[in-house]
Scaffold this active site. Sequence first.
Site, PDB file in Angstrom:
ATOM      1  N   GLU A  97      -6.294 -13.290-105.659  1.00  0.00           N
ATOM      2  CA  GLU A  97      -7.648 -13.734-105.295  1.00  0.00           C
ATOM      3  C   GLU A  97      -8.714 -12.844-105.932  1.00  0.00           C
ATOM      4  O   GLU A  97      -9.757 -13.327-106.382  1.00  0.00           O
ATOM      5  CB  GLU A  97      -7.779 -13.758-103.767  1.00  0.00           C
ATOM      6  CG  GLU A  97      -6.910 -14.846-103.141  1.00  0.00           C
ATOM      7  CD  GLU A  97      -6.733 -14.695-101.636  1.00  0.00           C
ATOM      8  OE1 GLU A  97      -6.392 -13.573-101.189  1.00  0.00           O
ATOM      9  OE2 GLU A  97      -6.934 -15.666-100.907  1.00  0.00           O
TER      10      GLU A  97
ATOM     11  N   GLU B 118       1.256 -15.422 -98.887  1.00  0.00           N
ATOM     12  CA  GLU B 118       0.865 -15.115 -97.508  1.00  0.00           C
ATOM     13  C   GLU B 118       1.689 -15.886 -96.488  1.00  0.00           C
ATOM     14  O   GLU B 118       1.903 -15.429 -95.365  1.00  0.00           O
ATOM     15  CB  GLU B 118      -0.623 -15.418 -97.294  1.00  0.00           C
ATOM     16  CG  GLU B 118      -1.578 -14.446 -97.972  1.00  0.00           C
ATOM     17  CD  GLU B 118      -1.957 -14.838 -99.387  1.00  0.00           C
ATOM     18  OE1 GLU B 118      -1.237 -15.646-100.005  1.00  0.00           O
ATOM     19  OE2 GLU B 118      -2.969 -14.316 -99.881  1.00  0.00           O
TER      20      GLU B 118
ATOM     21  N   GLY C 288      -4.158 -11.270-101.967  1.00  0.00           N
ATOM     22  CA  GLY C 288      -5.504 -10.801-102.277  1.00  0.00           C
ATOM     23  C   GLY C 288      -5.636 -10.295-103.701  1.00  0.00           C
ATOM     24  O   GLY C 288      -6.730 -10.294-104.270  1.00  0.00           O
TER      25      GLY C 288
ATOM     26  N   ALA D 127      -3.739  -7.906 -99.948  1.00  0.00           N
ATOM     27  CA  ALA D 127      -4.391  -7.129 -98.897  1.00  0.00           C
ATOM     28  C   ALA D 127      -3.345  -6.206 -98.280  1.00  0.00           C
ATOM     29  O   ALA D 127      -2.146  -6.505 -98.298  1.00  0.00           O
ATOM     30  CB  ALA D 127      -4.962  -8.075 -97.850  1.00  0.00           C
TER      31      ALA D 127
HETATM   32  N1  CAA Z   1       0.380  -4.105 -98.368  1.00  0.00           N
HETATM   33  C1  CAA Z   1       0.821  -2.876 -98.059  1.00  0.00           C
HETATM   34  N2  CAA Z   1       1.796  -2.250 -98.738  1.00  0.00           N
HETATM   35  C2  CAA Z   1       2.351  -2.900 -99.769  1.00  0.00           C
HETATM   36  C3  CAA Z   1       1.948  -4.186-100.144  1.00  0.00           C
HETATM   37  C4  CAA Z   1       0.896  -4.793 -99.401  1.00  0.00           C
HETATM   38  N3  CAA Z   1       0.398  -6.009 -99.698  1.00  0.00           N
HETATM   39  N4  CAA Z   1       2.687  -4.586-101.201  1.00  0.00           N
HETATM   40  C5  CAA Z   1       3.525  -3.577-101.486  1.00  0.00           C
HETATM   41  N5  CAA Z   1       3.327  -2.549-100.622  1.00  0.00           N
HETATM   42  C6  CAA Z   1       4.037  -1.272-100.575  1.00  0.00           C
HETATM   43  C7  CAA Z   1       5.435  -1.417-100.002  1.00  0.00           C
HETATM   44  O1  CAA Z   1       5.395  -1.443 -98.588  1.00  0.00           O
HETATM   45  C8  CAA Z   1       6.128  -0.221-100.556  1.00  0.00           C
HETATM   46  O2  CAA Z   1       5.747   0.908 -99.811  1.00  0.00           O
HETATM   47  P1  CAA Z   1       6.868   2.019 -99.392  1.00  0.00           P
HETATM   48  O3  CAA Z   1       7.330   2.567-100.729  1.00  0.00           O
HETATM   49  O4  CAA Z   1       6.103   2.992 -98.588  1.00  0.00           O
HETATM   50  O5  CAA Z   1       7.946   1.298 -98.677  1.00  0.00           O
HETATM   51  C9  CAA Z   1       5.475  -0.064-101.934  1.00  0.00           C
HETATM   52  O6  CAA Z   1       4.262  -0.790-101.888  1.00  0.00           O
HETATM   53  C10 CAA Z   1       6.335  -0.631-103.045  1.00  0.00           C
HETATM   54  O7  CAA Z   1       6.652  -1.983-102.709  1.00  0.00           O
HETATM   55  P2  CAA Z   1       8.155  -2.557-102.727  1.00  0.00           P
HETATM   56  O8  CAA Z   1       9.147  -1.473-102.405  1.00  0.00           O
HETATM   57  O9  CAA Z   1       8.175  -3.763-101.856  1.00  0.00           O
HETATM   58  O10 CAA Z   1       8.279  -2.942-104.271  1.00  0.00           O
HETATM   59  P3  CAA Z   1       9.177  -4.101-104.907  1.00  0.00           P
HETATM   60  O11 CAA Z   1       9.079  -3.903-106.377  1.00  0.00           O
HETATM   61  O12 CAA Z   1      10.521  -4.142-104.269  1.00  0.00           O
HETATM   62  O13 CAA Z   1       8.440  -5.471-104.501  1.00  0.00           O
HETATM   63  C11 CAA Z   1       6.527  -6.923-104.217  1.00  0.00           C
HETATM   64  C12 CAA Z   1       7.170  -5.751-105.002  1.00  0.00           C
HETATM   65  C13 CAA Z   1       7.298  -8.212-104.498  1.00  0.00           C
HETATM   66  C14 CAA Z   1       5.091  -7.053-104.724  1.00  0.00           C
HETATM   67  C15 CAA Z   1       6.568  -6.613-102.696  1.00  0.00           C
HETATM   68  O14 CAA Z   1       6.030  -5.314-102.502  1.00  0.00           O
HETATM   69  C16 CAA Z   1       5.785  -7.569-101.860  1.00  0.00           C
HETATM   70  O15 CAA Z   1       6.240  -8.665-101.593  1.00  0.00           O
HETATM   71  N6  CAA Z   1       4.551  -7.166-101.407  1.00  0.00           N
HETATM   72  C17 CAA Z   1       3.746  -7.951-100.511  1.00  0.00           C
HETATM   73  C18 CAA Z   1       3.072  -9.101-101.241  1.00  0.00           C
HETATM   74  C19 CAA Z   1       2.267  -9.925-100.266  1.00  0.00           C
HETATM   75  O16 CAA Z   1       2.760 -10.485 -99.335  1.00  0.00           O
HETATM   76  N7  CAA Z   1       0.928 -10.021-100.521  1.00  0.00           N
HETATM   77  C20 CAA Z   1       0.039 -10.765 -99.656  1.00  0.00           C
HETATM   78  C21 CAA Z   1      -0.599  -9.844 -98.659  1.00  0.00           C
HETATM   79  S1  CAA Z   1      -1.594 -10.709 -97.451  1.00  0.00           S
HETATM   80  C22 CAA Z   1      -3.040 -11.055 -98.260  1.00  0.00           C
HETATM   81  O17 CAA Z   1      -3.250 -10.685 -99.392  1.00  0.00           O
HETATM   82  C23 CAA Z   1      -4.054 -11.854 -97.483  1.00  0.00           C
HETATM   83  C24 CAA Z   1      -5.175 -12.356 -98.297  1.00  0.00           C
HETATM   84  O18 CAA Z   1      -5.226 -13.503 -98.662  1.00  0.00           O
HETATM   85  C25 CAA Z   1      -6.286 -11.481 -98.679  1.00  0.00           C
END
Ligand code: CAA
Length: 262
Positions: free
Chosen positions: A116, A136, A113, A69
């Site tokens: 999911e 999460e 998400g 998400a």
């Molecule tokens: N939401 C918003 N933006 C996101 C995102 C997310 N879930 N995941 C990645 N992005 C964005 C980053 O902020 C980044 O944007 P900028 O270039 O503007 O800074 C871009 O995508 C590229 O990401 P990274 O620079 O972080 O890329 P990476 O290769 O270094 O890392 C990753 C990749 C490990 C997937 C890392 O991006 C990450 O940990 N993302 C978040 C994953 C996460 O926590 N997901 C759970 C979300 S909560 C949820 O989903 C609730 C639910 O149950 C529905």
Amino acid sequence: ENILVETRAGTGEGALSYGWITLNRPKALNALNDALMDELGAALRAFDADDGIACIVVTGSEKAFAAGADISMMSTFDYAQAYRGNLISRNWDTLREVRKPVIAAVAGFALGGGCELAMTCDLIIAADSAKFGQPEIKLGIIPGAGGTQRLPRSVGKSKAMDLALTARMMDAAEAERSGLVSRVVPAAELQAEADKAAQAMCGFSLIALMAAKESVNRAYEAPLTEGLLFERRAFHALFATDDQKEGMQAFLQKRAPKFTHR
Ligand code: CAA
């Protein structure tokens, strides 16, 4: 704006077509915001309603199926906003309501998400680059779109707890071993493999495909005796279709069936 939608023709005489949906927010690793979920919901509903479509493939990019998400969307939410707006409900139920088979073709990250979303599809075909996780907990929250419910049903309690409590990612091989994904292929072959699975479905009776999906899903909702009864009734009902007659006659006459989806 956030997804690409195409219709691909089935091969073979009389074959149905299939829908192909590519999540397309590459800069945010296909993070699932409201706009994307609205577009996805609309595309799924349109394919589901289209008599010429047998099944649907949902995929992402090489780097990410979806990284979860959209964190920027919900970072400032308070409880009232999350509860009143029913956060994460938006069009998530649409996927569950689709009656035709939906294949998730996953490469790269399928986190939160994203994992999911893949699990809400009917089967997951993974590239060897795929990484699944429910991270999460790192954000001070828990999965909110089925991660604590569908994951244990797929991989068992211990692994589901492991992923949800430690936030570690599971690679494609582990995901296949634990039953989350149906097959793993080299990343370069993911599209072709998903095409192949969809093409196979395009050649079958749509009624039988839908009945098979409905019946397998009962296994997750009903006790065994009820599920078996549901299956038996659906099985019997298919003998009222032209496609059952055609499928069996074609077998006996050693020819390819021509299903009319009636
Ligand atoms: N939401 C918003 N933006 C996101 C995102 C997310 N879930 N995941 C990645 N992005 C964005 C980053 O902020 C980044 O944007 P900028 O270039 O503007 O800074 C871009 O995508 C590229 O990401 P990274 O620079 O972080 O890329 P990476 O290769 O270094 O890392 C990753 C990749 C490990 C997937 C890392 O991006 C990450 O940990 N993302 C978040 C994953 C996460 O926590 N997901 C759970 C979300 S909560 C949820 O989903 C609730 C639910 O149950 C529905």
